[in-house]
Structures are given as structure tokens and as C-alpha cells.
Write a protein that holds these residues in place. Structure first.
Motif, PDB file in Angstrom:
ATOM      1  N   SER A 297      -0.305   4.276   9.509  1.00  9.87           N
ATOM      2  CA  SER A 297      -0.656   5.313   8.544  1.00  9.87           C
ATOM      3  C   SER A 297      -0.619   6.696   9.184  1.00  9.87           C
ATOM      4  N   ILE A 298      -0.213   7.664   8.376  1.00 10.87           N
ATOM      5  CA  ILE A 298      -0.275   9.082   8.722  1.00 10.87           C
ATOM      6  C   ILE A 298      -1.064   9.778   7.615  1.00 10.87           C
ATOM      7  N   SER A 299      -2.096  10.512   8.003  1.00 15.88           N
ATOM      8  CA  SER A 299      -2.948  11.205   7.035  1.00 15.88           C
ATOM      9  C   SER A 299      -2.923  12.707   7.311  1.00 15.88           C
ATOM     10  N   LEU A 300      -2.671  13.484   6.284  1.00 12.61           N
ATOM     11  CA  LEU A 300      -2.648  14.938   6.371  1.00 12.61           C
ATOM     12  C   LEU A 300      -3.645  15.508   5.378  1.00 12.61           C
ATOM     13  N   SER A 301      -4.391  16.528   5.803  1.00 16.85           N
ATOM     14  CA  SER A 301      -5.354  17.144   4.891  1.00 16.85           C
ATOM     15  C   SER A 301      -5.416  18.651   5.114  1.00 16.85           C
TER      16      SER A 301
ATOM     17  N   ASP B 250      -1.721  10.564   2.217  1.00 18.99           N
ATOM     18  CA  ASP B 250      -1.563   9.517   3.228  1.00 18.99           C
ATOM     19  C   ASP B 250      -0.224   8.819   3.014  1.00 18.99           C
ATOM     20  N   PHE B 251       0.361   8.387   4.113  1.00 20.93           N
ATOM     21  CA  PHE B 251       1.556   7.556   4.065  1.00 20.93           C
ATOM     22  C   PHE B 251       1.236   6.282   4.844  1.00 20.93           C
ATOM     23  N   VAL B 252       1.278   5.145   4.155  1.00 22.17           N
ATOM     24  CA  VAL B 252       0.858   3.880   4.749  1.00 22.17           C
ATOM     25  C   VAL B 252       1.985   2.862   4.619  1.00 22.17           C
ATOM     26  N   LEU B 253       2.351   2.250   5.735  1.00 23.91           N
ATOM     27  CA  LEU B 253       3.349   1.193   5.739  1.00 23.91           C
ATOM     28  C   LEU B 253       2.721  -0.066   6.316  1.00 23.91           C
ATOM     29  N   GLN B 254       2.831  -1.173   5.574  1.00 23.06           N
ATOM     30  CA  GLN B 254       2.375  -2.469   6.052  1.00 23.06           C
ATOM     31  C   GLN B 254       3.564  -3.420   6.132  1.00 23.06           C
ATOM     32  N   ASP B 255       3.591  -4.248   7.169  1.00 27.42           N
ATOM     33  CA  ASP B 255       4.617  -5.268   7.236  1.00 27.42           C
ATOM     34  C   ASP B 255       4.053  -6.524   7.893  1.00 27.42           C
ATOM     35  N   GLY B 256       4.661  -7.646   7.558  1.00 25.13           N
ATOM     36  CA  GLY B 256       4.193  -8.918   8.079  1.00 25.13           C
ATOM     37  C   GLY B 256       3.656  -9.797   6.965  1.00 25.13           C
ATOM     38  N   LEU B 257       2.669 -10.616   7.267  1.00 24.55           N
ATOM     39  CA  LEU B 257       2.089 -11.541   6.298  1.00 24.55           C
ATOM     40  C   LEU B 257       1.103 -10.787   5.404  1.00 24.55           C
ATOM     41  N   LEU B 258       1.558 -10.372   4.224  1.00 28.86           N
ATOM     42  CA  LEU B 258       0.720  -9.641   3.278  1.00 28.86           C
ATOM     43  C   LEU B 258       0.181 -10.545   2.177  1.00 28.86           C
ATOM     44  N   SER B 259       0.583 -11.807   2.182  1.00 29.49           N
ATOM     45  CA  SER B 259       0.003 -12.801   1.280  1.00 29.49           C
ATOM     46  C   SER B 259      -1.293 -13.324   1.888  1.00 29.49           C
ATOM     47  N   THR B 260      -2.192 -13.819   1.025  1.00 30.06           N
ATOM     48  CA  THR B 260      -3.426 -14.433   1.509  1.00 30.06           C
ATOM     49  C   THR B 260      -3.273 -15.942   1.417  1.00 30.06           C
ATOM     50  N   PRO B 261      -3.273 -16.662   2.546  1.00 27.90           N
ATOM     51  CA  PRO B 261      -2.873 -18.077   2.555  1.00 27.90           C
ATOM     52  C   PRO B 261      -3.770 -19.018   1.758  1.00 27.90           C
ATOM     53  N   HIS B 262      -5.036 -18.644   1.478  1.00 32.39           N
ATOM     54  CA  HIS B 262      -5.911 -19.589   0.784  1.00 32.39           C
ATOM     55  C   HIS B 262      -6.016 -19.328  -0.722  1.00 32.39           C
ATOM     56  N   GLN B 263      -5.144 -18.480  -1.260  1.00 24.05           N
ATOM     57  CA  GLN B 263      -5.192 -18.178  -2.689  1.00 24.05           C
ATOM     58  C   GLN B 263      -4.160 -19.019  -3.444  1.00 24.05           C
TER      59      GLN B 263
ATOM     60  N   ARG C   6       5.075  -3.293   2.416  1.00 27.80           N
ATOM     61  CA  ARG C   6       4.470  -2.525   1.321  1.00 27.80           C
ATOM     62  C   ARG C   6       4.283  -1.090   1.785  1.00 27.80           C
ATOM     63  N   PHE C   7       4.730  -0.160   0.965  1.00 28.22           N
ATOM     64  CA  PHE C   7       4.603   1.268   1.275  1.00 28.22           C
ATOM     65  C   PHE C   7       3.696   1.912   0.241  1.00 28.22           C
ATOM     66  N   LYS C   8       2.674   2.650   0.721  1.00 28.00           N
ATOM     67  CA  LYS C   8       1.660   3.228  -0.159  1.00 28.00           C
ATOM     68  C   LYS C   8       1.562   4.737   0.062  1.00 28.00           C
ATOM     69  N   ILE C   9       1.335   5.480  -1.026  1.00 29.49           N
ATOM     70  CA  ILE C   9       1.109   6.919  -0.930  1.00 29.49           C
ATOM     71  C   ILE C   9      -0.051   7.304  -1.847  1.00 29.49           C
TER      72      ILE C   9
ATOM     73  N   TYR D 192       0.377   5.487  -5.453  1.00 26.80           N
ATOM     74  CA  TYR D 192       1.625   4.810  -5.788  1.00 26.80           C
ATOM     75  C   TYR D 192       2.002   3.871  -4.653  1.00 26.80           C
ATOM     76  N   ASP D 193       2.552   2.695  -4.992  1.00 27.94           N
ATOM     77  CA  ASP D 193       3.151   1.861  -3.959  1.00 27.94           C
ATOM     78  C   ASP D 193       4.404   1.190  -4.507  1.00 27.94           C
ATOM     79  N   ASP D 194       5.200   0.634  -3.606  1.00 23.61           N
ATOM     80  CA  ASP D 194       6.480   0.059  -4.014  1.00 23.61           C
ATOM     81  C   ASP D 194       6.361  -1.378  -4.497  1.00 23.61           C
ATOM     82  N   TRP D 195       5.144  -1.866  -4.743  1.00 21.70           N
ATOM     83  CA  TRP D 195       4.939  -3.133  -5.434  1.00 21.70           C
ATOM     84  C   TRP D 195       4.746  -2.938  -6.938  1.00 21.70           C
ATOM     85  N   GLY D 196       4.766  -1.694  -7.386  1.00 23.76           N
ATOM     86  CA  GLY D 196       4.636  -1.422  -8.804  1.00 23.76           C
ATOM     87  C   GLY D 196       3.283  -0.902  -9.247  1.00 23.76           C
ATOM     88  N   VAL D 197       2.372  -0.672  -8.309  1.00 27.33           N
ATOM     89  CA  VAL D 197       1.038  -0.187  -8.673  1.00 27.33           C
ATOM     90  C   VAL D 197       1.012   1.337  -8.684  1.00 27.33           C
TER      91      VAL D 197
END
Length: 429
Positions: free
Chosen positions: A225-229, A245-258, A286-289, A313-318
Motif C-alpha cells: 500500500s501507498i498512502s498520500l494525505s 490510498d493505493f492497495v495491491l493484494q496478491d496470493g491466496l485471497l480466498s478464505t479456505p474454510h468458507q 485485487r487492486f483497491k483505491i 473502488y476495486d477491480d472486483w466490482g465493489v
């Protein structure tokens, strides 16, 4: 277990005092960043209920309680440097997560009942170590932090750097922060999907065969993440700040017990509990702003209006919007009360569908109602006591401030929650 989480209160505020120093036989004054050690104790209690438990595929009890005590100690190393140690635990009990294994007792399994298994409760432990250095003129602040957290199904380590610059006689402030978190899952899959599971009480058409299920082969999750204020004092009564904020997540973003249930697959049960067709599957990036602003207006000696707005906003449609208001009312030099209101609305991720709506031909799917379309209202109040002279003492600690908040949360999908939080700040004599 996913838990709704909200930043409900901020209790730690750094304050500085002047100190006389001699330099090259000339008498000058240097303002200390922190005059003495500050000790803060924070406590929150959260309780929720609902009927869209994600562990059982979007149906079942969402009852959850969470108790979170935290200690924060800020130590002045010298006039310019401050070391902060933040340590806390989160102890929770959850009807939903208990049903990772709903068949571990003699009681009939049911998604609306709490199981007595080991997964019904857990403790999250977190430690954060921060360091900050201020320049002689106090117009530049550099910081660094390191954090470690662990729970029964994951381990996380993170770190970051920050820089703050003040201009215009400290009426203007800009800051930048960079953080990295490296997480590792210890997956706790639903019990019926684990190797060796065998139960003679399975009821359904044919043989239970969750053919789409495979264990995740990559168990890491990284977040950057990069945060500017930017903050500006606009007048004696008006202050505004803006952030992005600019947030990038990668890897296992699913929750295995759901769990997830497909409408085009046969249903199998043990008692009244349906066996999983698969677990949640989500993209591995997942990319979030989030972009937001705070505007505070000093109405008079008694009232101050605090406002907050955030667009996400994020690139999953939220996409989401958050608006909140506080109206502190000063009833004396030391006591302030304030009502609080927060409104939130969001769209669903592209991969969400309720119980038994997904198809087995889809690549990604979740029935987590945290990722659904909903709106929520939170109404509450706060109470603050501040005494800069710390006239009340406990041992060698003088009470500088006390803050209490309560919030009642209601979501359009039926989830309700009550949140209590309190914080004490002491100065060490």
C-alpha cells in the motif's frame, strides 16, 4: 473467520512541550516531540448477530463476540525520537466458525446452532513497533514500523516507512506512507473435505463427491500500500484534509474454510447440515483505491462539527461510499460528549451469489455477505475526559484523557451489532 471490522475510536495523541537547551554557548529553545512516556490502554467489545454465515455457504447463525484489549506505550528516546510499542489480543467466539466442523459433538448438526469444536473460539495476537524522528524545526517527521500478527489459521509480518512535511507555519501538512504485509495461511478446510473424512450418516442422492474441490497450492498473501494525505488549516474555524490510498493484494485471497453450494449439484446432508460442494474461490489479485476527505468546523466555544467522506473502488466490482458525522458538545473544560452517525453503502463483488445460486461451471464464487450489495447505518455516542495537568493519579501514572464510545450497527441484510470501546491515556511521572 471473517469478522466485520470497523475503526471505531482513536485514543493516542502525541503532545509536545518546550525544553531549554544550550548550543555553542547560545541559549535556544527546542520543542520536545514527547515530554514524557505515555501509556494507553484500549479496550473494545463487539457483538453481532445475523443469519448469513459464510462458513455454511451464506446461511446459518452469524453470532460472534470479540474482546480486544490493547496496550500502547510511547517512549521519548531524546528530544527528537519516539519509540512506540503497540501490543494487543483479540479473543473471539463465533457460532459460524465453530461449524468448520459441525459434527464434533453428540448434538444434531445445524448451521443455526453453535458447534462445540475447537474452531468456535480463537485468539488473535498482534505486536507493532514504531519509530519516529523529527527534525530540529519540527517540519519534517520520518518514521518506520514493524508488525507481527498470528491467529490459528494465518501468520503475518509487515513493515513500513512514512514521511511528513509541514509548511506555511505548520498550517499545511503532506505525508506519504508505504507498507508491506507478508501473510501465510494455515488452511482450515471444512471437515467433510479433508482427507480421511468418513461418516455413515450422509444422506443424499448417490455418493457424496465434491469433484471441484482441491486444496490451494499457494498459501501466501502479500499486500502493498501507498498512502498520500494533505491537510490544510483554512481559517481559525475550518480545517480540511484529503487522502488517497493505493492497495495491491496478491496470493491466496480466498478464505479456505468458507463453503459454497452449487444449484446444479445434488445436496448431501448430515443431520440438518449440508455438506460443501466446494470452498470459496476468488481471483489471486485485487487492486483497491479509497479516496476521502475530513472537514472539521469550529462552530463556537461549545460545538464543533466533524465530517468524513470516503469513496472506494476495486477491480472486483465493489464501489462504496461512507459518510459520517460527529458533533462534539463541550460541557466543561474537561468533559465533552458527542453523537455519532455513519452511513455506508456498497455494490457486490462480481463473484458473489447467495446460497445455492452459483453454478459449478463458474471459475470464481463466494457467498460471503461482506462482499454482497448492502447498506448500513451506525448510530452512537461518545464521551471524552481530558486533563492536561493529570490531576488524577494511579501509582506513577497521571490520567491525561479517557474516551468512551458506543455504536449500534444495522445492515440491510439483517446483520446487527453493538460496539463498545474505551481508552485511557496516562503520563508516566
Amino acid at each position: 473467520m471473517k469478522k466485520i471490522t470497523y475503526i471505531f475510536a482513536i485514543f493516542c495523541v502525541l503532545s509536545g512541550f518546550a525544553q531549554t537547551q544550550e548550543t555553542d554557548s547560545l541559549k535556544t529553545y527546542k520543542k520536545r516531540v514527547l515530554e514524557t512516556t505515555e501509556v494507553s490502554y484500549l479496550m473494545s467489545y463487539y457483538a453481532q448477530d445475523g443469519d448469513h454465515a459464510v462458513v455454511s455457504g451464506g446461511i446459518g447463525s452469524e453470532k460472534l463476540t470479540d474482546l480486544t484489549p490493547t496496550f500502547v506505550v510511547a517512549v521519548p528516546l531524546n528530544s527528537d525520537d519516539v519509540l512506540t510499542v503497540d501490543a494487543g489480543i483479540s479473543a473471539y467466539s463465533s457460532a459460524s466458525s465453530s461449524n468448520i466442523d459441525p459434527f464434533d459433538s453428540n448434538d444434531p448438526a445445524n448451521p443455526y446452532n453453535e458447534s462445540s469444536g475447537a474452531s468456535m473460539s480463537d485468539v488473535w495476537i498482534n505486536g507493532n513497533f514504531g519509530y519516529s524522528h523529527s527534525s530540529n524545526d519540527r517540519n519534517k517527521i520520518m518514521g518506520a514500523n514493524l508488525s507481527v500478527a498470528t491467529e490459528y489459521d494465518y501468520f503475518s509480518i509487515g513493515g513500513g516507512l512514512s514521511y511528513t512535511r509541514l509548511f506555511n507555519e505548520k498550517n499545511t501538512e503532506i505525508s506519504a506512507k508505504v507498507n508491506v504485509f507478508i501473510d501465510t495461511w494455515n488452511p482450515q478446510y471444512p471437515v467433510e473435505l479433508r482427507d480421511g473424512f468418513n461418516n455413515p450418516n450422509i444422506v443424499g442422492p448417490g455418493v457424496y463427491n465434491p469433484y471441484k474441490y482441491t486444496e490451494f497450492d499457494k498459501l501466501g498473501r502479500n499486500s502493498y500500500s501507498i498512502s498520500l494525505s494533505f491537510s490544510q488549516i483554512l481559517s481559525k474555524k475550518l480545517q480540511a484534509s484529503f487522502f488517497v490510498d493505493f492497495v495491491l493484494q496478491d496470493g491466496l485471497l480466498s478464505t479456505p474454510h468458507q463453503r459454497v453450494y452449487f444449484q446444479d449439484q445434488p445436496d448431501f446432508f448430515i443431520d440438518d447440515f449440508q455438506l460443501a460442494d466446494d470452498v470459496e474461490r476468488l481471483p489471486d489479485s485485487r487492486f483497491k483505491i479509497p479516496i476521502g476527505t475530513r472537514i472539521n468546523y469550529f462552530i463556537n466555544e461549545v460545538f464543533t462539527l466533524r465530517t468524513y467522506y470516503r469513496f472506494y473502488y476495486d477491480d472486483w466490482g465493489v464501489t462504496s461510499n461512507t459518510v459520517s458525522f460527529e458533533l462534539p458538545f463541550k460541557i466543561s473544560d474537561k468533559f465533552t460528549i458527542y453523537p455519532i452517525y455513519r452511513y455506508y453503502t456498497q455494490t457486490a463483488v462480481d463473484y458473489f451469489a447467495p446460497y445455492e445460486v452459483h453454478l459449478s461451471t463458474q471459475e470464481f464464487y463466494t457467498s460471503d455477505y461482506d462482499l454482497s450489495q448492502f447498506h448500513s447505518n451506525q448510530l452512537g455516542f461518545g464521551f471524552n475526559y481530558t486533563d492536561v495537568f493529570t490531576s488524577f493519579n494511579v501509582w506513577k501514572l497521571g490520567l491525561k484523557s479517557f474516551d468512551f464510545r458506543y455504536g449500534n450497527y444495522n445492515r440491510s441484510d439483517g446483520l446487527t451489532a453493538n460496539i463498545f470501546s474505551a481508552g485511557f491515556k496516562f503520563l508516566l511521572d
